[in-house]
Design a protein around this motif. Structure first.
Motif, PDB file in Angstrom:
ATOM      1  N   ALA A  56      -9.489  -5.235   5.930  1.00  0.00           N
ATOM      2  CA  ALA A  56     -10.200  -3.960   5.769  1.00  0.00           C
ATOM      3  C   ALA A  56      -9.253  -2.828   5.417  1.00  0.00           C
ATOM      4  O   ALA A  56      -9.698  -1.728   5.081  1.00  0.00           O
ATOM      5  CB  ALA A  56     -10.954  -3.623   7.050  1.00  0.00           C
ATOM      6  N   ASP A  57      -7.952  -3.098   5.471  1.00  0.00           N
ATOM      7  CA  ASP A  57      -6.994  -2.022   5.222  1.00  0.00           C
ATOM      8  C   ASP A  57      -5.702  -2.600   4.652  1.00  0.00           C
ATOM      9  O   ASP A  57      -5.253  -3.682   5.057  1.00  0.00           O
ATOM     10  CB  ASP A  57      -6.701  -1.287   6.535  1.00  0.00           C
ATOM     11  N   ALA A  58      -5.097  -1.856   3.717  1.00  0.00           N
ATOM     12  CA  ALA A  58      -3.884  -2.327   3.047  1.00  0.00           C
ATOM     13  C   ALA A  58      -2.740  -2.537   4.038  1.00  0.00           C
ATOM     14  O   ALA A  58      -2.008  -3.530   3.940  1.00  0.00           O
ATOM     15  CB  ALA A  58      -3.468  -1.311   1.989  1.00  0.00           C
ATOM     16  N   ALA A  59      -2.592  -1.609   4.983  1.00  0.00           N
ATOM     17  CA  ALA A  59      -1.451  -1.697   5.907  1.00  0.00           C
ATOM     18  C   ALA A  59      -1.523  -2.985   6.718  1.00  0.00           C
ATOM     19  O   ALA A  59      -0.504  -3.663   6.928  1.00  0.00           O
ATOM     20  CB  ALA A  59      -1.427  -0.475   6.824  1.00  0.00           C
ATOM     21  N   LEU A  72      -0.900  -2.500  -5.465  1.00  0.00           N
ATOM     22  CA  LEU A  72      -1.523  -1.336  -4.828  1.00  0.00           C
ATOM     23  C   LEU A  72      -2.337  -0.576  -5.857  1.00  0.00           C
ATOM     24  O   LEU A  72      -1.795   0.078  -6.750  1.00  0.00           O
ATOM     25  CB  LEU A  72      -0.446  -0.428  -4.224  1.00  0.00           C
ATOM     26  N   SER A  73      -3.650  -0.675  -5.730  1.00  0.00           N
ATOM     27  CA  SER A  73      -4.551   0.045  -6.635  1.00  0.00           C
ATOM     28  C   SER A  73      -5.434   0.970  -5.801  1.00  0.00           C
ATOM     29  O   SER A  73      -6.641   1.040  -5.982  1.00  0.00           O
ATOM     30  CB  SER A  73      -5.375  -0.957  -7.445  1.00  0.00           C
ATOM     31  N   THR A  74      -4.787   1.635  -4.876  1.00  0.00           N
ATOM     32  CA  THR A  74      -5.446   2.540  -3.932  1.00  0.00           C
ATOM     33  C   THR A  74      -5.243   3.983  -4.419  1.00  0.00           C
ATOM     34  O   THR A  74      -4.495   4.216  -5.374  1.00  0.00           O
ATOM     35  CB  THR A  74      -4.822   2.341  -2.536  1.00  0.00           C
ATOM     36  N   THR A 185      -2.402  13.769 -15.363  1.00  0.00           N
ATOM     37  CA  THR A 185      -1.656  12.890 -14.453  1.00  0.00           C
ATOM     38  C   THR A 185      -2.409  11.639 -14.063  1.00  0.00           C
ATOM     39  O   THR A 185      -1.841  10.746 -13.452  1.00  0.00           O
ATOM     40  CB  THR A 185      -1.298  13.671 -13.170  1.00  0.00           C
ATOM     41  N   ASN A 186      -3.716  11.576 -14.390  1.00  0.00           N
ATOM     42  CA  ASN A 186      -4.421  10.333 -14.040  1.00  0.00           C
ATOM     43  C   ASN A 186      -5.093   9.682 -15.247  1.00  0.00           C
ATOM     44  O   ASN A 186      -4.459   8.852 -15.897  1.00  0.00           O
ATOM     45  CB  ASN A 186      -5.341  10.543 -12.844  1.00  0.00           C
ATOM     46  N   PRO A 187      -6.338  10.047 -15.627  1.00  0.00           N
ATOM     47  CA  PRO A 187      -6.973   9.233 -16.677  1.00  0.00           C
ATOM     48  C   PRO A 187      -6.183   9.180 -17.982  1.00  0.00           C
ATOM     49  O   PRO A 187      -6.128   8.141 -18.637  1.00  0.00           O
ATOM     50  CB  PRO A 187      -8.331   9.917 -16.884  1.00  0.00           C
TER      51      PRO A 187
HETATM   52  N1  LIG Z   1      -3.766   1.583 -15.025  1.00  0.00           N
HETATM   53  C1  LIG Z   1      -4.973   2.053 -15.306  1.00  0.00           C
HETATM   54  O1  LIG Z   1      -5.471   1.973 -16.441  1.00  0.00           O
HETATM   55  C2  LIG Z   1      -5.787   2.698 -14.230  1.00  0.00           C
HETATM   56  C3  LIG Z   1      -7.140   2.993 -14.452  1.00  0.00           C
HETATM   57  C4  LIG Z   1      -7.859   3.596 -13.409  1.00  0.00           C
HETATM   58  C5  LIG Z   1      -7.234   3.903 -12.211  1.00  0.00           C
HETATM   59  N2  LIG Z   1      -5.905   3.614 -12.061  1.00  0.00           N
HETATM   60  C6  LIG Z   1      -5.206   3.931 -10.812  1.00  0.00           C
HETATM   61  O2  LIG Z   1      -5.629   3.016  -9.815  1.00  0.00           O
HETATM   62  C7  LIG Z   1      -5.631   3.670  -8.541  1.00  0.00           C
HETATM   63  C8  LIG Z   1      -7.034   3.586  -7.956  1.00  0.00           C
HETATM   64  O3  LIG Z   1      -7.892   4.311  -8.812  1.00  0.00           O
HETATM   65  P1  LIG Z   1      -9.465   4.050  -8.832  1.00  0.00           P
HETATM   66  O4  LIG Z   1     -10.003   4.965  -9.860  1.00  0.00           O
HETATM   67  O5  LIG Z   1      -9.755   2.590  -8.896  1.00  0.00           O
HETATM   68  O6  LIG Z   1      -9.840   4.619  -7.368  1.00  0.00           O
HETATM   69  P2  LIG Z   1     -11.126   4.380  -6.484  1.00  0.00           P
HETATM   70  O7  LIG Z   1     -11.125   5.453  -5.455  1.00  0.00           O
HETATM   71  O8  LIG Z   1     -12.307   4.190  -7.380  1.00  0.00           O
HETATM   72  O9  LIG Z   1     -10.812   2.962  -5.821  1.00  0.00           O
HETATM   73  C9  LIG Z   1      -9.768   2.836  -4.880  1.00  0.00           C
HETATM   74  C10 LIG Z   1     -10.098   1.685  -3.943  1.00  0.00           C
HETATM   75  O10 LIG Z   1      -9.081   1.633  -2.939  1.00  0.00           O
HETATM   76  C11 LIG Z   1      -9.718   1.437  -1.670  1.00  0.00           C
HETATM   77  N3  LIG Z   1      -8.833   1.952  -0.640  1.00  0.00           N
HETATM   78  C12 LIG Z   1      -8.525   3.227  -0.365  1.00  0.00           C
HETATM   79  N4  LIG Z   1      -7.621   3.300   0.644  1.00  0.00           N
HETATM   80  C13 LIG Z   1      -7.352   2.018   1.005  1.00  0.00           C
HETATM   81  C14 LIG Z   1      -6.513   1.428   1.982  1.00  0.00           C
HETATM   82  N5  LIG Z   1      -5.753   2.169   2.789  1.00  0.00           N
HETATM   83  N6  LIG Z   1      -6.504   0.082   2.077  1.00  0.00           N
HETATM   84  C15 LIG Z   1      -7.273  -0.690   1.265  1.00  0.00           C
HETATM   85  N7  LIG Z   1      -8.089  -0.176   0.315  1.00  0.00           N
HETATM   86  C16 LIG Z   1      -8.136   1.156   0.199  1.00  0.00           C
HETATM   87  C17 LIG Z   1     -11.034   2.164  -1.782  1.00  0.00           C
HETATM   88  O11 LIG Z   1     -11.975   1.696  -0.827  1.00  0.00           O
HETATM   89  C18 LIG Z   1     -11.436   1.839  -3.219  1.00  0.00           C
HETATM   90  O12 LIG Z   1     -12.148   0.620  -3.300  1.00  0.00           O
HETATM   91  C19 LIG Z   1      -5.164   5.104  -8.797  1.00  0.00           C
HETATM   92  O13 LIG Z   1      -3.784   5.189  -8.616  1.00  0.00           O
HETATM   93  C20 LIG Z   1      -5.510   5.304 -10.256  1.00  0.00           C
HETATM   94  O14 LIG Z   1      -4.710   6.279 -10.878  1.00  0.00           O
HETATM   95  C21 LIG Z   1      -5.192   3.009 -13.031  1.00  0.00           C
END
Ligand SMILES: NC(=O)c1ccc[n+]([C@@H]2O[C@H](COP(=O)([O-])OP(=O)(O)OC[C@H]3O[C@@H](n4cnc5c(N)ncnc54)[C@H](O)[C@@H]3O)[C@@H](O)[C@H]2O)c1
Length: 376
Positions: A56-59, A72-74, A185-187
């Protein structure tokens, strides 16, 4: 991990963009290259995760799953603490972009990795494309003469509810912690990072200064209609027009303007076009792209060099630092913004955005400097 072993992968954040990492890990598992041992998210999986244990949690996953590679995609503000925990637990990390919310924290993470003897690959997937090297080779080979300037152009659409999907969306900080979400910085961070890579800027010192003109149409704290001019240490400039308030999504690109022509890198497509002065049509080539997770596994098993090591994202993080420490984005006056409902759901459109964005790149000047009415 012994050479030739099969790395144990764990993925944190499996909804949103993280879903693509799960698919890629399962592909690599199918090839016998890795095993997806665990996934972690506050929300239960909604798509197949193979035989992975669900945390339920990354840590908790990092502490308990004995992983060789952690993805890490959090959310952005969790990147540094979770990456630190993963490195200290002995794993290599594929860390989504932007890697850290400040240059100081990027340096700190690099030091943690060095001490742990582990590596961090940053999820700028366009930098895994050989198109970037192809553009640099074309420039070095004189295909367009001496370089005058670089550009980064991205005009995208984001529905209004994109900004309410998560607590951190559109925030500059959350509970006092920097988040630095926003177009630059993001999209559209990939446009910035790819332009810097094409220009050969990797370190913070490769940048002399950054002029930002950050605007917002949506009801958010961060920027959604942004322009910037990055002056490199060698005097050349990169002008970026990066917006999520277009009427339609256009393919984003990085440009190199030379004395005798122009190169356009369509970085999401790995396509390069060379337009030479006096020739009627561009010469178009398509280039292969490597999987950043597969490259990280090759690095973990066989010490293959990383495609996007943490240190190579310092120039990008310098831009992010400028956004973080700069003034709050200015609100665009309502008369320049239309609320549109179409196939892309409800979204805000800044009038004539595409015209002014093209001028930003052509004139190497911000929206304000080229006279965009919405930036007044
Ligand atoms: N490389 C790319 O093309 C690309 C595209 C979109 C997003 N991203 C990056 O990916 C990351 C996530 O973006 P997103 O848009 O998917 O975000 P999001 O908020 O839609 O999804 C993040 C997910 O992480 C989960 N989460 C949050 N904290 C957590 C924890 N401590 N432990 C476990 N799970 C946890 C959330 O429940 C959620 O499902 C960001 O850094 C974003 O910049 C990268």
């Amino acid at each position: 991990m012994p050479r030739g072993g099969v790395p144990r992968i764990g993925i944190a954040g499996i909804h949103g963009h993280g879903a693509t990492h799960v698919v890629e890990a399962l592909r690599l598992e199918g090839l016998g290259r890795a095993r997806l041992i665990a996934v972690a998210d506050h929300r239960a999986p909604e798509s197949p995760v193979g035989e992975a244990a669900v945390f339920a949690d990354a840590a908790a996953m990092i502490a308990d799953a004995d992983l060789d590679v952690v993805v890490l995609s959090t959310p952005i503000h969790t990147h540094v603490p979770l990456a630190r925990a993963a490195l200290e637990a002995g794993a290599h990390v594929l860390l989504e972009k932007p890697p850290a919310p400040s240059l100081a924290e990027l340096a700190e993470l690099d030091e943690v990795a060095r001490r742990a003897g582990r590596s961090v690959q940053v999820g700028f997937q366009s930098l895994g494309s050989s198109a970037v090297g192809a553009v640099r080779d074309l420039v070095a080979g004189g295909a367009i003469g001496a370089v005058r300037a670089y550009g980064a152009l991205g005009t995208w659409v984001r529905p209004v509810d994109y900004w309410t999907r998560s607590a951190w969306a559109g925030r500059r900080e959350l509970d006092g912690v920097p988040v630095v979400d926003g177009a630059v910085t993001n999209p559209l961070a990939h446009a910035v990072a790819t332009a810097l890579a094409v220009a050969g800027a990797r370190t913070a010192d490769d940048i002399a200064d950054i002029e930002l003109d950050l605007l917002r149409a949506n009801d958010i704290a961060a920027d959604d209609t942004s322009s910037l001019v990055v002056r490199l240490a060698d005097g050349r400039t990169i002008a970026g027009a990066l917006a999520l308030t277009a009427s339609v999504r256009s393919e984003p690109c990085v440009t190199v303007e030379g004395e005798s022509g122009r190169i356009v890198l369509w970085y999401t497509l790995d396509v390069v076009q060379v337009v030479r002065d006096g020739e009627p049509f561009p010469a178009t080539t398509r280039h292969p792209r490597a999987s950043l997770l597969e490259n990280l596994i090759d690095h973990a098993v066989d010490e293959v060099p990383l495609l996007v090591p943490l240190a190579a994202t310092a120039a990008f993080t310098r831009v992010l630092d400028a956004v973080r420490t700069g003034p709050d984005p200015r609100r665009i006056a309502a008369e320049h913004v239309a609320r549109v409902r179409d196939d892309a759901a409800e979204h805000l459109v800044v009038r004539d955005l595409e015209h002014w964005a093209a001028r930003v790149v052509a004139e190497q000047a911000t929206f304000s400097a080229v006279g965009a009415p919405f930036a007044r």
